[in-house]
Design a protein around this motif. Structure first.
Motif, short mmCIF file in Angstrom:
data_model
loop_
_atom_site.label_atom_id
_atom_site.label_comp_id
_atom_site.label_asym_id
_atom_site.label_seq_id
_atom_site.Cartn_x
_atom_site.Cartn_y
_atom_site.Cartn_z
N VAL A 26 -11.29 -27.16 24.41
CA VAL A 26 -10.50 -27.80 23.67
C VAL A 26 -9.14 -27.50 23.64
CG1 VAL A 26 -10.37 -28.97 21.27
CG2 VAL A 26 -12.62 -28.22 22.05
N ALA A 27 -9.05 -26.11 23.52
CA ALA A 27 -7.53 -25.53 23.41
C ALA A 27 -6.76 -26.11 24.78
CB ALA A 27 -7.49 -24.24 23.32
N ALA A 28 -7.60 -25.99 25.74
CA ALA A 28 -6.81 -26.60 27.04
C ALA A 28 -6.56 -27.79 27.17
CB ALA A 28 -7.71 -25.87 28.35
N ILE A 29 -7.60 -28.95 26.64
CA ILE A 29 -7.03 -30.25 26.60
C ILE A 29 -6.01 -30.36 25.82
CG2 ILE A 29 -8.29 -32.36 25.90
CD1 ILE A 29 -9.24 -31.99 28.21
N ARG A 30 -5.84 -29.68 24.49
CA ARG A 30 -4.87 -29.96 23.90
C ARG A 30 -3.33 -29.54 24.56
NH1 ARG A 30 -6.68 -31.80 19.23
NH2 ARG A 30 -8.16 -30.97 17.93
N LEU A 31 -3.53 -28.36 25.28
CA LEU A 31 -2.45 -27.86 25.76
C LEU A 31 -1.78 -28.86 26.96
CD1 LEU A 31 -0.18 -25.82 26.43
CD2 LEU A 31 -1.77 -24.55 27.82
N LEU A 32 -2.98 -29.67 27.54
CA LEU A 32 -2.47 -30.55 28.66
C LEU A 32 -1.98 -31.83 28.17
CD1 LEU A 32 -5.71 -30.11 31.02
CD2 LEU A 32 -3.24 -29.55 31.58
N GLU A 33 -2.41 -32.12 27.15
CA GLU A 33 -1.89 -33.35 26.13
C GLU A 33 -0.39 -33.20 25.85
OE1 GLU A 33 -4.95 -33.98 23.11
OE2 GLU A 33 -6.06 -35.19 24.30
N LYS A 34 -0.08 -32.08 25.44
CA LYS A 34 1.19 -31.64 25.03
C LYS A 34 2.17 -31.59 26.33
CE LYS A 34 0.25 -28.01 22.33
NZ LYS A 34 0.24 -26.79 21.47
N GLY A 35 1.53 -31.47 27.37
CA GLY A 35 2.30 -31.32 28.73
C GLY A 35 2.23 -29.78 28.95
N ASN A 36 1.36 -29.41 29.79
CA ASN A 36 1.60 -27.88 29.85
C ASN A 36 2.78 -27.37 30.50
OD1 ASN A 36 1.11 -25.35 31.03
ND2 ASN A 36 -0.53 -25.67 32.10
N LEU B 155 -14.13 -36.52 42.48
CA LEU B 155 -13.23 -36.96 41.15
C LEU B 155 -12.06 -37.05 41.48
CD1 LEU B 155 -15.19 -34.44 38.53
CD2 LEU B 155 -14.83 -36.93 38.30
N LEU B 156 -11.39 -36.05 42.14
CA LEU B 156 -10.06 -36.05 42.32
C LEU B 156 -9.56 -37.28 42.82
CD1 LEU B 156 -9.47 -32.38 43.36
CD2 LEU B 156 -8.89 -33.40 41.22
N ASN B 157 -10.21 -37.75 43.98
CA ASN B 157 -9.90 -38.98 44.76
C ASN B 157 -9.77 -40.15 43.91
OD1 ASN B 157 -9.23 -37.86 47.31
ND2 ASN B 157 -11.22 -37.91 48.06
N ALA B 158 -11.04 -40.18 43.06
CA ALA B 158 -10.97 -41.39 42.29
C ALA B 158 -10.07 -41.28 41.15
CB ALA B 158 -12.53 -41.30 41.55
N TYR B 159 -9.30 -40.43 40.89
CA TYR B 159 -8.20 -40.38 40.02
C TYR B 159 -6.82 -40.54 40.52
CZ TYR B 159 -10.82 -40.34 35.68
OH TYR B 159 -11.79 -40.55 34.54
N GLN B 160 -6.87 -40.50 41.91
CA GLN B 160 -5.41 -40.82 42.58
C GLN B 160 -4.44 -41.85 41.82
OE1 GLN B 160 -4.22 -40.51 46.45
NE2 GLN B 160 -5.91 -39.25 46.99
N GLY B 161 -3.26 -41.49 41.59
CA GLY B 161 -2.54 -42.47 41.16
C GLY B 161 -2.71 -42.84 39.45
N LYS B 162 -3.56 -42.22 39.12
CA LYS B 162 -3.96 -42.32 37.29
C LYS B 162 -3.63 -41.02 36.80
CE LYS B 162 -7.96 -44.96 38.32
NZ LYS B 162 -7.72 -46.18 38.69
N ASN B 163 -2.84 -41.16 35.81
CA ASN B 163 -2.55 -39.84 35.09
C ASN B 163 -3.83 -39.07 34.34
OD1 ASN B 163 0.15 -39.56 35.49
ND2 ASN B 163 0.73 -41.01 33.84
N ILE B 164 -3.89 -37.84 34.62
CA ILE B 164 -5.26 -37.17 34.34
C ILE B 164 -5.20 -35.84 33.79
CG2 ILE B 164 -6.17 -36.85 36.34
CD1 ILE B 164 -8.36 -38.06 33.52
N ASN B 165 -5.75 -35.34 32.52
CA ASN B 165 -5.70 -33.83 32.40
C ASN B 165 -6.97 -33.46 32.68
OD1 ASN B 165 -3.26 -34.07 30.87
ND2 ASN B 165 -4.02 -35.18 29.22
N PHE B 166 -7.08 -32.42 33.52
CA PHE B 166 -8.24 -31.77 34.16
C PHE B 166 -8.55 -30.26 33.85
CE2 PHE B 166 -11.27 -33.18 37.76
CZ PHE B 166 -11.76 -31.96 37.99
#
Ligand code: WQD
Length: 342
Positions: free
Chosen positions: A245-255, A109-120
Protein backbone atom coordinates in the motif's frame (compact mmCIF):
# COMPACT_ATOMS: atom_id res chain seq x y z
CA UNK A 1 -11.92 4.93 -4.92
CA UNK A 2 -8.80 4.10 -6.97
CA UNK A 3 -8.99 0.64 -8.48
CA UNK A 4 -5.85 -1.43 -7.92
CA UNK A 5 -5.34 -4.69 -9.81
CA UNK A 6 -3.92 -7.47 -7.61
CA UNK A 7 -2.68 -10.40 -9.69
CA UNK A 8 -2.40 -13.56 -7.59
CA UNK A 9 -4.82 -11.92 -5.15
CA UNK A 10 -6.17 -15.18 -3.70
CA UNK A 11 -2.65 -16.26 -2.71
CA UNK A 12 -0.93 -15.87 0.65
CA UNK A 13 0.57 -12.36 0.33
CA UNK A 14 -1.96 -11.30 -2.30
CA UNK A 15 -4.99 -11.95 -0.07
CA UNK A 16 -3.47 -10.02 2.84
CA UNK A 17 -2.66 -7.15 0.47
CA UNK A 18 -6.27 -7.10 -0.83
CA UNK A 19 -7.40 -6.62 2.79
CA UNK A 20 -4.91 -3.80 3.46
CA UNK A 21 -5.76 -2.04 0.16
CA UNK A 22 -9.43 -2.05 1.17
CA UNK A 23 -8.53 -0.78 4.64
CA UNK A 24 -6.55 2.05 3.02
CA UNK A 25 -9.56 3.13 0.90
CA UNK A 26 -8.67 1.45 -2.39
CA UNK A 27 -10.84 -0.88 -4.49
CA UNK A 28 -8.85 -4.08 -5.11
CA UNK A 29 -9.61 -6.12 -8.26
CA UNK A 30 -8.22 -9.67 -8.33
CA UNK A 31 -6.99 -11.75 -11.24
CA UNK A 32 -5.97 -15.27 -10.31
CA UNK A 33 -5.89 -18.59 -12.21
CA UNK A 34 -6.23 -20.53 -8.92
CA UNK A 35 -3.27 -22.74 -9.88
CA UNK A 36 -1.75 -22.32 -6.42
CA UNK A 37 -4.60 -20.92 -4.31
CA UNK A 38 -8.24 -21.64 -3.42
CA UNK A 39 -11.41 -19.79 -4.45
CA UNK A 40 -12.67 -20.11 -0.85
CA UNK A 41 -10.16 -17.36 0.06
CA UNK A 42 -12.61 -14.89 -1.53
CA UNK A 43 -15.20 -15.92 1.09
CA UNK A 44 -12.60 -15.45 3.80
CA UNK A 45 -11.63 -11.99 2.54
CA UNK A 46 -15.33 -11.05 2.45
CA UNK A 47 -15.66 -12.11 6.11
CA UNK A 48 -12.82 -9.71 6.97
CA UNK A 49 -13.66 -6.62 4.87
CA UNK A 50 -17.42 -7.06 4.48
CA UNK A 51 -17.45 -7.03 0.68
CA UNK A 52 -16.50 -9.63 -1.92
CA UNK A 53 -13.65 -8.30 -4.06
CA UNK A 54 -14.14 -8.23 -7.85
CA UNK A 55 -12.56 -11.45 -9.12
CA UNK A 56 -11.49 -12.56 -12.61
CA UNK A 57 -10.23 -16.10 -13.13
CA UNK A 58 -7.82 -16.49 -16.02
CA UNK A 59 -4.17 -17.12 -16.76
CA UNK A 60 -2.02 -14.04 -17.36
CA UNK A 61 -0.02 -16.11 -19.85
CA UNK A 62 -3.03 -15.78 -22.16
CA UNK A 63 -2.12 -12.60 -24.01
CA UNK A 64 -5.57 -12.08 -25.58
CA UNK A 65 -7.31 -12.32 -22.20
CA UNK A 66 -4.90 -9.86 -20.61
CA UNK A 67 -5.39 -7.36 -23.46
CA UNK A 68 -9.19 -7.72 -23.26
CA UNK A 69 -9.17 -7.24 -19.48
CA UNK A 70 -7.10 -4.06 -19.74
CA UNK A 71 -9.37 -2.65 -22.48
CA UNK A 72 -12.47 -3.44 -20.40
CA UNK A 73 -11.06 -2.02 -17.16
CA UNK A 74 -9.74 1.49 -17.91
CA UNK A 75 -10.33 2.64 -14.29
CA UNK A 76 -7.42 0.60 -12.94
CA UNK A 77 -4.69 3.05 -11.90
CA UNK A 78 -2.23 0.62 -10.32
CA UNK A 79 -1.12 -2.98 -10.37
CA UNK A 80 0.40 -5.15 -7.66
CA UNK A 81 1.80 -8.18 -9.46
CA UNK A 82 2.08 -11.29 -7.27
CA UNK A 83 1.04 -13.95 -9.79
CA UNK A 84 4.09 -16.18 -10.38
CA UNK A 85 5.40 -19.64 -9.59
CA UNK A 86 7.51 -19.39 -6.43
CA UNK A 87 8.68 -22.76 -5.12
CA UNK A 88 12.48 -22.76 -5.13
CA UNK A 89 12.83 -26.56 -5.22
CA UNK A 90 10.21 -27.06 -7.95
CA UNK A 91 11.91 -24.41 -10.07
CA UNK A 92 15.06 -26.55 -10.13
CA UNK A 93 13.06 -29.58 -11.35
CA UNK A 94 10.91 -27.60 -13.84
CA UNK A 95 12.83 -24.49 -14.98
CA UNK A 96 10.86 -24.07 -18.23
CA UNK A 97 7.57 -23.92 -16.31
CA UNK A 98 9.05 -21.10 -14.19
CA UNK A 99 10.53 -19.12 -17.09
CA UNK A 100 7.34 -19.50 -19.13
CA UNK A 101 4.88 -18.64 -16.36
CA UNK A 102 6.80 -15.87 -14.65
CA UNK A 103 7.95 -14.04 -17.81
CA UNK A 104 4.91 -14.48 -20.11
CA UNK A 105 2.55 -13.22 -17.39
CA UNK A 106 4.74 -10.17 -16.68
CA UNK A 107 5.36 -9.28 -20.32
CA UNK A 108 1.69 -9.71 -21.28
CA UNK A 109 0.76 -7.24 -18.53
CA UNK A 110 3.42 -4.73 -19.58
CA UNK A 111 2.49 -4.99 -23.26
CA UNK A 112 -1.20 -4.48 -22.49
CA UNK A 113 -0.34 -1.22 -20.71
CA UNK A 114 1.89 0.23 -23.45
CA UNK A 115 1.02 3.92 -23.82
CA UNK A 116 -1.14 3.93 -20.69
CA UNK A 117 0.11 5.54 -17.48
CA UNK A 118 0.33 2.80 -14.87
CA UNK A 119 1.77 2.42 -11.37
CA UNK A 120 3.20 -1.07 -11.01
CA UNK A 121 4.43 -2.79 -7.83
CA UNK A 122 6.42 -5.97 -8.41
CA UNK A 123 6.80 -8.85 -5.98
CA UNK A 124 10.52 -9.49 -5.83
CA UNK A 125 12.65 -11.31 -3.29
CA UNK A 126 15.80 -11.06 -1.15
CA UNK A 127 16.84 -14.19 -2.99
CA UNK A 128 18.36 -11.85 -5.61
CA UNK A 129 21.13 -11.07 -3.09
CA UNK A 130 22.27 -14.69 -2.77
CA UNK A 131 24.73 -14.95 0.16
CA UNK A 132 25.40 -11.24 0.83
CA UNK A 133 29.03 -10.09 1.29
CA UNK A 134 27.98 -7.94 4.25
CA UNK A 135 24.96 -7.74 6.55
CA UNK A 136 22.46 -6.20 6.87
CA UNK A 137 22.06 -6.22 3.09
CA UNK A 138 21.15 -2.93 1.39
CA UNK A 139 19.36 -2.38 -1.94
CA UNK A 140 22.70 -1.35 -3.48
CA UNK A 141 24.30 -4.71 -2.65
CA UNK A 142 25.40 -6.61 -5.76
CA UNK A 143 22.89 -9.04 -7.22
CA UNK A 144 24.55 -12.48 -7.11
CA UNK A 145 24.13 -15.36 -9.56
CA UNK A 146 20.74 -16.85 -8.71
CA UNK A 147 20.80 -20.13 -6.79
CA UNK A 148 17.62 -21.34 -8.55
CA UNK A 149 15.53 -20.68 -11.67
CA UNK A 150 12.95 -19.14 -9.33
CA UNK A 151 15.52 -16.62 -8.06
CA UNK A 152 16.68 -16.02 -11.64
CA UNK A 153 13.14 -15.12 -12.73
CA UNK A 154 13.09 -12.43 -10.02
CA UNK A 155 16.46 -11.03 -11.07
CA UNK A 156 15.59 -10.94 -14.77
CA UNK A 157 12.12 -9.53 -14.07
CA UNK A 158 13.71 -6.62 -12.16
CA UNK A 159 15.94 -5.97 -15.19
CA UNK A 160 12.90 -6.06 -17.51
CA UNK A 161 11.17 -3.42 -15.35
CA UNK A 162 14.25 -1.18 -15.16
CA UNK A 163 14.85 -1.33 -18.91
CA UNK A 164 11.15 -0.85 -19.69
CA UNK A 165 11.09 2.25 -17.46
CA UNK A 166 14.13 3.56 -19.33
CA UNK A 167 12.56 3.09 -22.74
CA UNK A 168 8.98 4.23 -22.13
CA UNK A 169 7.65 7.08 -19.96
CA UNK A 170 4.24 5.68 -19.05
CA UNK A 171 5.34 3.06 -16.53
CA UNK A 172 6.20 3.81 -12.90
CA UNK A 173 7.69 0.76 -11.15
CA UNK A 174 8.61 -0.24 -7.62
CA UNK A 175 10.09 -3.68 -6.90
CA UNK A 176 9.72 -4.89 -3.32
CA UNK A 177 12.39 -7.38 -2.23
CA UNK A 178 10.68 -9.54 0.40
CA UNK A 179 12.61 -11.35 3.07
CA UNK A 180 10.73 -14.24 4.68
CA UNK A 181 6.97 -13.69 4.94
CA UNK A 182 5.33 -15.55 7.85
CA UNK A 183 2.24 -15.35 10.04
CA UNK A 184 -1.42 -14.64 9.29
CA UNK A 185 -4.14 -12.02 9.58
CA UNK A 186 -5.20 -11.30 13.18
CA UNK A 187 -8.67 -12.68 12.39
CA UNK A 188 -7.11 -16.09 11.59
CA UNK A 189 -9.40 -16.18 8.53
CA UNK A 190 -6.56 -15.98 5.98
CA UNK A 191 -2.99 -17.19 6.11
CA UNK A 192 -0.43 -19.36 4.35
CA UNK A 193 -2.06 -22.30 2.54
CA UNK A 194 0.71 -24.55 1.22
CA UNK A 195 -0.44 -27.27 -1.19
CA UNK A 196 1.02 -30.65 -0.19
CA UNK A 197 4.11 -30.91 2.01
CA UNK A 198 5.20 -27.39 3.03
CA UNK A 199 8.59 -26.29 1.70
CA UNK A 200 8.83 -23.25 4.00
CA UNK A 201 9.74 -23.27 7.68
CA UNK A 202 6.69 -21.74 9.35
CA UNK A 203 3.95 -23.88 7.83
CA UNK A 204 6.06 -26.96 8.54
CA UNK A 205 6.40 -25.84 12.18
CA UNK A 206 2.66 -25.21 12.61
CA UNK A 207 1.66 -28.45 10.82
CA UNK A 208 4.04 -30.38 13.08
CA UNK A 209 2.62 -28.68 16.18
CA UNK A 210 -0.98 -29.46 15.12
CA UNK A 211 -0.07 -33.10 14.44
CA UNK A 212 -0.25 -33.11 10.62
CA UNK A 213 3.53 -33.79 10.41
CA UNK A 214 5.43 -36.13 12.69
CA UNK A 215 8.45 -33.89 13.23
CA UNK A 216 10.33 -30.90 11.86
CA UNK A 217 13.85 -31.40 10.54
CA UNK A 218 16.15 -28.42 11.03
CA UNK A 219 18.18 -28.33 7.82
CA UNK A 220 21.67 -28.03 9.23
CA UNK A 221 23.04 -27.30 12.71
CA UNK A 222 26.69 -26.88 11.75
CA UNK A 223 26.70 -23.53 9.96
CA UNK A 224 29.02 -20.71 10.95
CA UNK A 225 26.31 -18.93 12.96
CA UNK A 226 25.92 -18.50 16.75
CA UNK A 227 23.77 -21.61 17.20
CA UNK A 228 24.75 -23.39 13.96
CA UNK A 229 21.39 -22.94 12.19
CA UNK A 230 20.60 -20.58 9.30
CA UNK A 231 19.49 -17.00 9.94
CA UNK A 232 16.61 -15.23 8.14
CA UNK A 233 14.72 -11.91 8.35
CA UNK A 234 11.18 -13.11 9.08
CA UNK A 235 8.50 -10.49 8.43
CA UNK A 236 4.82 -10.58 9.36
CA UNK A 237 2.69 -10.95 6.22
CA UNK A 238 0.42 -8.07 7.36
CA UNK A 239 3.44 -5.74 7.58
CA UNK A 240 4.47 -6.98 4.15
CA UNK A 241 0.98 -6.28 2.78
CA UNK A 242 1.09 -2.73 4.17
CA UNK A 243 4.40 -2.15 2.38
CA UNK A 244 2.54 -2.68 -0.92
CA UNK A 245 0.00 0.00 0.00
CA UNK A 246 2.89 2.34 0.84
CA UNK A 247 4.47 1.57 -2.54
CA UNK A 248 1.23 2.41 -4.40
CA UNK A 249 0.98 5.67 -2.44
CA UNK A 250 4.59 6.58 -3.32
CA UNK A 251 3.94 5.87 -7.00
CA UNK A 252 0.79 8.02 -6.88
CA UNK A 253 2.89 10.86 -5.49
CA UNK A 254 5.40 10.31 -8.30
CA UNK A 255 8.31 8.18 -7.09
CA UNK A 256 11.30 10.59 -6.77
CA UNK A 257 13.68 7.93 -8.10
CA UNK A 258 12.24 7.98 -11.57
CA UNK A 259 10.49 5.17 -13.31
CA UNK A 260 12.04 2.28 -11.39
CA UNK A 261 12.97 1.84 -7.75
CA UNK A 262 13.57 -1.05 -5.41
CA UNK A 263 13.04 -1.44 -1.64
CA UNK A 264 13.89 -4.08 0.94
CA UNK A 265 10.85 -5.31 2.83
CA UNK A 266 12.00 -6.98 6.02
CA UNK A 267 12.31 -6.12 9.70
CA UNK A 268 16.09 -5.62 9.76
CA UNK A 269 16.35 -8.41 12.38
CA UNK A 270 17.69 -11.90 11.79
CA UNK A 271 16.49 -14.99 13.64
CA UNK A 272 18.04 -18.46 13.41
CA UNK A 273 15.89 -21.51 12.75
CA UNK A 274 16.40 -22.63 16.37
CA UNK A 275 15.45 -19.14 17.63
CA UNK A 276 12.32 -19.24 15.44
CA UNK A 277 11.40 -22.62 16.92
CA UNK A 278 11.92 -21.27 20.48
CA UNK A 279 9.79 -18.22 19.64
CA UNK A 280 7.04 -20.48 18.28
CA UNK A 281 7.08 -22.66 21.40
CA UNK A 282 6.86 -19.55 23.61
CA UNK A 283 4.06 -17.92 21.60
CA UNK A 284 2.02 -21.12 21.16
CA UNK A 285 2.74 -22.91 24.44
CA UNK A 286 3.39 -25.96 22.25
CA UNK A 287 6.53 -28.04 22.53
CA UNK A 288 7.77 -28.73 19.00
CA UNK A 289 9.02 -32.16 17.95
CA UNK A 290 12.14 -31.48 15.87
CA UNK A 291 15.50 -32.97 15.01
CA UNK A 292 18.61 -31.34 13.56
CA UNK A 293 19.37 -33.01 10.24
CA UNK A 294 21.56 -32.48 7.17
CA UNK A 295 21.80 -29.18 5.35
CA UNK A 296 19.37 -28.40 2.49
CA UNK A 297 21.03 -27.89 -0.90
CA UNK A 298 21.07 -24.25 -1.98
CA UNK A 299 20.28 -22.68 1.40
CA UNK A 300 21.77 -19.25 2.11
CA UNK A 301 23.53 -19.30 5.50
CA UNK A 302 22.38 -15.91 6.76
CA UNK A 303 20.54 -12.91 5.33
CA UNK A 304 18.68 -10.00 6.86
CA UNK A 305 17.76 -6.64 5.40
CA UNK A 306 18.83 -3.06 5.90
CA UNK A 307 15.43 -1.32 5.90
CA UNK A 308 16.65 2.30 6.14
CA UNK A 309 15.64 3.16 2.56
CA UNK A 310 12.15 1.71 3.04
CA UNK A 311 11.72 3.66 6.26
CA UNK A 312 13.02 6.96 4.87
CA UNK A 313 11.68 6.87 1.28
CA UNK A 314 8.82 4.37 1.24
CA UNK A 315 7.50 5.73 4.54
CA UNK A 316 6.99 2.19 5.85
CA UNK A 317 8.47 0.10 8.68
CA UNK A 318 7.52 -3.32 10.00
CA UNK A 319 5.60 -3.04 13.27
CA UNK A 320 4.87 -6.65 14.28
CA UNK A 321 7.44 -8.74 16.12
CA UNK A 322 8.37 -12.44 16.14
CA UNK A 323 5.86 -13.25 18.89
CA UNK A 324 2.92 -11.96 16.80
CA UNK A 325 4.30 -13.73 13.74
CA UNK A 326 4.33 -17.04 15.59
CA UNK A 327 1.07 -16.55 17.50
CA UNK A 328 -0.84 -15.59 14.33
CA UNK A 329 0.63 -18.52 12.36
CA UNK A 330 -0.47 -20.88 15.13
CA UNK A 331 -3.98 -19.35 15.36
CA UNK A 332 -4.39 -19.82 11.59
CA UNK A 333 -3.27 -23.48 11.77
CA UNK A 334 -5.81 -24.10 14.54
CA UNK A 335 -8.52 -22.36 12.48
CA UNK A 336 -7.71 -24.60 9.49
CA UNK A 337 -8.06 -27.74 11.64
CA UNK A 338 -11.67 -26.80 12.43
CA UNK A 339 -12.39 -25.14 9.05
CA UNK A 340 -10.45 -26.95 6.31
CA UNK A 341 -9.92 -24.91 3.12
CA UNK A 342 -9.35 -26.76 -0.18
C1 WQD B 1 13.90 -20.76 6.01
C2 WQD B 1 14.93 -21.46 6.86
C3 WQD B 1 15.74 -23.53 5.92
C4 WQD B 1 12.04 -25.83 6.25
C5 WQD B 1 12.47 -19.20 0.37
C6 WQD B 1 12.69 -18.49 -0.92
C7 WQD B 1 12.30 -17.05 -0.75
C8 WQD B 1 10.88 -16.98 -0.27
C9 WQD B 1 10.77 -17.69 1.07
C10 WQD B 1 9.26 -16.83 -2.06
C11 WQD B 1 16.07 -22.06 6.04
C12 WQD B 1 14.99 -23.77 7.23
C13 WQD B 1 12.96 -24.78 6.31
C14 WQD B 1 12.23 -26.97 7.07
C15 WQD B 1 14.23 -25.98 7.97
N1 WQD B 1 10.01 -17.56 -1.21
N2 WQD B 1 14.02 -24.87 7.15
N3 WQD B 1 13.31 -27.00 7.91
O1 WQD B 1 14.55 -20.83 1.85
O2 WQD B 1 14.78 -18.76 3.35
O3 WQD B 1 13.33 -18.66 1.34
O4 WQD B 1 11.16 -19.06 0.81
O5 WQD B 1 9.20 -15.66 -2.17
O6 WQD B 1 12.41 -16.41 -2.01
O7 WQD B 1 14.07 -18.54 -1.24
O8 WQD B 1 12.62 -20.00 3.28
O9 WQD B 1 11.10 -21.09 4.88
O10 WQD B 1 12.18 -22.50 3.05
O11 WQD B 1 13.56 -21.67 4.95
O12 WQD B 1 15.20 -26.02 8.73
O13 WQD B 1 11.43 -27.95 7.07
O14 WQD B 1 14.29 -22.59 7.50
O15 WQD B 1 16.90 -24.35 5.85
O16 WQD B 1 17.26 -21.94 6.80
P1 WQD B 1 13.95 -19.61 2.47
P2 WQD B 1 12.29 -21.37 4.02
Amino acid sequence: MSKILVTGGTGYIGSHTVVELHNAGYTPVIIDNLSNSNIQILDQIEKIIGIRPEFHQFDLCNEAKVKAFVQENPAISGIIHFAASKAVGESVEKPLKYYHNNFFSLINLLNAYQGKNINFVFSSSCTVYGEPDSLPVTESAPVKKAASPYGNTKQIAEEILEETAGAYNNYNFIALRYFNPVGAHASALIGELPIGVPQNLLPFITQTAIGKREKLTVFGGDYDTPDGSCIRDYIHVVDLAKAHVAAIRLLEKGNPNGGYDVFNVGTGNGYSVLEAIAAFEKASGQKLNYVVGPRREGDIIQVWGDVTKSSEQLGWRAELGIDEMMASAWAWEKYLKENPIG
